[in-house]
Design an enzyme around this catalytic site. Structure first.
Site, PDB file in Angstrom:
ATOM      1  N   HIS A  43       0.843  -1.200   0.000  1.00  0.00           N
ATOM      2  CA  HIS A  43       0.000   0.000   0.000  1.00  0.00           C
ATOM      3  C   HIS A  43       0.879   1.251   0.000  1.00  0.00           C
ATOM      4  CE1 HIS A  43      -2.059  -3.231   2.312  1.00  0.00           C
ATOM      5  NE2 HIS A  43      -3.057  -2.931   1.492  1.00  0.00           N
ATOM      6  N   PRO A  61      -4.805  10.982  11.894  1.00  0.00           N
ATOM      7  CA  PRO A  61      -5.907  11.484  11.064  1.00  0.00           C
ATOM      8  C   PRO A  61      -7.284  11.077  11.589  1.00  0.00           C
ATOM      9  CG  PRO A  61      -4.171  10.517   9.709  1.00  0.00           C
ATOM     10  CD  PRO A  61      -3.856  10.159  11.120  1.00  0.00           C
TER      11      PRO A  61
END
Length: 609
Positions: free
Chosen positions: A232, A586
């Site tokens: 990823h 986040p």
């Protein structure tokens, strides 16, 4: 080059899965849930289910078929499928002998597939969860509680457990299939290298054209490679410049896989007398011409430097990273994993496209024109309660929270581009839009507390993938359960701040059963736990709870990540954010924005729930 990806009017993942079914007569497609199944699977064998984020094709749906997987569940690109999707897959192919779920070791996958497994067990269905973690690039010190990442070895696990469940007239039990899978995982190691990051469809075609200074600092230079890069775009062990010859690079990679003196990365013993399987995996953007040349180099160096001659050699695209210009090397010690039985499973015939097979003319002639089927019911959509919310208050609070979250999406995405895989902002925005759409359509049964929370859970599961979707879905579902349990004890009631505070604490405790993350681990929990605790301590004062939530979210700027993909990111990549106090989590920032919107609306209304 103008772009690295074509433009699509329809959802790319849906289009891919439908195309896969067009090309393979044995497959059917639950379109609403992005689930591909083998229509010939029978209930007299252990069912094998796997899945994960899209972008790694042919994993996972490309391994569905006779002698391999029975069900493949696809999330959005690089995001775990929702629990709802996975439950649909489980119900689509029930088995008298149980189901083995194979999952790569990533937080979102563990949460969603783990919850689906628990739901199945609660209904009396035998289920085992097999976690694949074959990466050696993240050493023992750094991976801590997270564990090793799941990479290309997953495709070998699919083939072996799929064949074990399918072969012989006296079919294997769930325990036997699981034990073989465990033995394979325990003797599996993988490492990769890449010339560049992959590019994600829908994003700008290449990061190097960005004017953002923060993005530029994370790019690979023109004459640089990354050793150990994840599937990823996660950071690896190191960057090497200038780009070495393939002989030098392979020697370096094999040392990480086989050096017994490396205490950080020596996970599996390999001796010259052991029977070994070698897999050379294309990360998506390496030409076949180069891939087979790389494989040849690996085979030669295994023989000359380690006296290892692989008994099986597999070369191709098995577990990709979209268009990633790299490759990975996987070694399986068959002698230690089960010997002849492992080879029998690897050699068992299958026609799945992920294992480079083909169909006969007769099978093509028998192909059905339609492969789309309806999804089986997953939950009771008609369930109601006598738990009452104030309709106007809840609607205003939800709208305000979702809209406030949407204003923060760009910043959350920027943070997650560094600390994760860049999907957190979009994932949260998808959830917010879904809830706002539900409110706009006047379909949310707000006055029924349990029913409305169940509806929100359903839309969140559908709209949100990844870790955030799993955490929110579990928490909201547990909140609904706590409110329902109180109704079963005392009958219908109006929800007060004090009752909500108690149920929020119950929901947090339920969430803790599915994640080891706690306050201080630099996750969403750093914002959620203080919010819940202060809401209870203040007897339902949302403003005080909002303040605690914000302080918790901001505290993550100074914390070291222990969970998720952020735990793999080097400290160097956090430095550009020092001017604002550090790079926050986040997910925690997203929750703080949501709660801030709740508090703003509630303060204006000043009424009961």
């Amino acid at each position: 080059m103008s772009s690295k990806h074509w433009n699509y009017k329809q959802d790319l993942v849906h289009a891919h899965l439908k195309g896969l079914c067009h090309a393979n007569p044995d497959l059917q497609f639950i379109e609403s849930e992005r689930v591909v199944i083998n229509k010939h699977s029978k209930p007299d064998k252990v069912m094998i289910l796997s899945g994960g984020g899209s972008g790694h094709e042919p994993l996972h749906a490309g391994f569905v078929g006779e002698g391999c997987l029975d069900v493949g569940v696809a999330g959005f690109v690089f995001a775990s499928p929702s629990t709802k999707q996975i439950v649909s897959g489980l119900k689509a192919k029930p088995s008298d002998k149980g189901t083995l779920i194979v999952v790569k070791n990533y937080t979102g996958d563990i949460l969603h597939f783990g919850l689906a497994a628990e739901r199945a067990k609660a209904e009396g269905v035998p289920v085992e969860l097999l976690i694949v973690q074959d990466d050696v690039s993240v050493g023992r010190t750094k991976n801590g509680m997270v564990g090793r990442r799941g990479l290309a070895g997953t495709s070998l696990v699919h083939k072996i457990v799929g064949a074990k469940a399918a072969k012989d007239s006296n079919k294997a039990s769930l325990s036997e299939v699981y034990q073989l899978g465990e033995a394979v995982v325990a003797n599996l190691v993988t490492i990769g290298a890449s010339l560049d990051h992959c590019t994600i469809p829908g994003n700008r075609h290449h990061e190097s054209e960005s004017d953002d200074e923060d993005e530029q600092k994370h790019l690979l230079k023109e004459d640089e490679i990354e050793v150990g890069m994840g599937i990823h775009n996660e950071s690896g062990i190191k960057r090497v410049s200038p780009i070495p010859t393939i002989d030098t690079l392979v020697a370096d990679l094999l040392k990480y896989l086989l050096d017994k003196s490396d205490e950080e990365r020596h996970y599996v013993d390999f001796d010259s007398s052991d029977e070994v399987v070698l897999m050379i995996n294309n990360l998506g953007g390496t030409s076949n011409l180069e891939l087979y040349a790389i494989q040849n180099t690996v085979v030669e160096q295994l023989a000359t430097d380690y006296k290892i001659k692989p008994a099986r050699v597999y070369t191709g695209a098995y577990t990709t990273s979209l268009d990633g210009p790299g490759f990975s090397i996987t070694l399986l010690n068959v002698t230690r994993a089960g010997g002849k039985e492992v080879f029998d499973c690897l050699d068992y015939p299958t026609k799945v496209p992920g294992w480079n097979s083909s169909y006969t003319t007769a099978e093509w002639a028998a192909k059905s024109e339609s492969f789309v089927i309806d999804a089986p019911p997953v939950s009771d959509a008609s369930a109601t309660s006598k738990v009452r919310f104030s309709s106007s208050t809840v609607k205003a609070v939800l709208e305000s929270g979702c809209k406030k979250l949407l204003t923060k999406e760009p910043k959350i995405t920027l943070y997650d581009t560094v600390a994760g895989d860049g999907d957190c902002g979009e994932t949260l925005a998808n959830g917010a839009h879904a809830i706002l759409d539900l409110l706009a359509a006047d379909k949310l049964e707000i006055t029924d507390g349990v029913r409305s929370l169940t509806q929100i859970t359903d839309v969140v599961e559908t709209a949100m993938g990844g870790t955030s979707g799993g955490l929110y879905s579990i928490f909201i579902s547990a909140l609904a359960k706590s409110l329902k349990d109180r109704e079963l004890q005392q009958g219908g009631y109006e929800v007060t701040p004090q009752i909500l505070a108690a149920s929020l604490k119950d929901a947090l405790e339920s969430l803790y059963r599915y994640t080891r993350a706690r306050a201080g681990d630099r996750t969403l929990i750093d914002a959620l736990a203080p919010f819940v605790e202060q809401f209870a301590a203040s007897k339902g004062d949302l403003n005080q709870a909002n303040k605690a939530c914000h302080e918790g979210a901001e505290s993550t700027r100074k914390l070291k990540a222990k969970f998720g993909r952020a735990s793999y990111v080097s400290e160097e990549e956090f430095k550009p954010f020092e001017a604002e106090g550090g790079l926050p989590d986040p997910g925690a920032i997203g929750l703080a924005a949501l709660v801030d919107g709740f508090a703003e609306a509630y303060s204006k209304i000043g009424s009961n729930l």
